[in-house]
Write an enzyme that holds these catalytic residues in place. Structure first.
Site, PDB file in Angstrom:
ATOM      1  N   CYS A 191       0.824  -1.210   0.000  1.00 12.82           N
ATOM      2  CA  CYS A 191       0.000   0.000   0.000  1.00 12.82           C
ATOM      3  C   CYS A 191       0.864   1.270   0.000  1.00 12.82           C
ATOM      4  O   CYS A 191       1.583   1.542   0.967  1.00 12.82           O
ATOM      5  CB  CYS A 191      -0.912  -0.043   1.224  1.00 12.82           C
ATOM      6  N   CYS A 212       0.119   3.776   2.778  1.00  9.64           N
ATOM      7  CA  CYS A 212       0.589   3.206   4.050  1.00  9.64           C
ATOM      8  C   CYS A 212       2.080   3.491   4.242  1.00  9.64           C
ATOM      9  O   CYS A 212       2.534   3.769   5.354  1.00  9.64           O
ATOM     10  CB  CYS A 212       0.361   1.690   4.092  1.00  9.64           C
TER      11      CYS A 212
END
Length: 103
Positions: free
Chosen positions: A28, A31
């Site tokens: 991600c 993230c």
């Protein structure tokens, strides 16, 4: 210090005090942007416990809390969820939010 937690120890690790749980995954992009912010906050504020939970490896907890997008930050105070923040957020914004719960 950010604690890596799992489905198995989630409740035990997040039942006391103010805890921020970062639901993330290695693939991600947002993230990866959020992670250093969480690391910085964990070094600066020792009164808040910061944890990371990999949603790929710990799907039961992510499902239990209805985590549909990552990164998602779950804020718990004394075992109760008090906030859920979806997406990347800069350090200053998170500091302001967490100060409200720390008071």
């Amino acid at each position: 210090m950010v604690h890596e937690i799992t489905d198995a120890d989630f409740e035990k690790e997040t039942e006391k005090g103010l805890v921020v749980i970062d639901f993330w995954a290695p693939w991600c992009g947002p993230c990866k942007m959020q992670s250093p912010v969480i690391e910085e906050l964990s070094e600066e504020d020792k009164d808040i416990k910061f944890c990371k939970l990999n949603v790929d490896d710990n799907q039961a907890t992510a499902s239990k809390f209805g985590i549909m997008s990552i990164p998602t930050l779950l804020v718990k105070k004394d075992g109760k969820v008090v906030d859920q923040i979806v997406g990347y957020h800069p350090k200053e914004q998170l500091q302001k939010l967490l100060a409200e719960y720390a008071a």
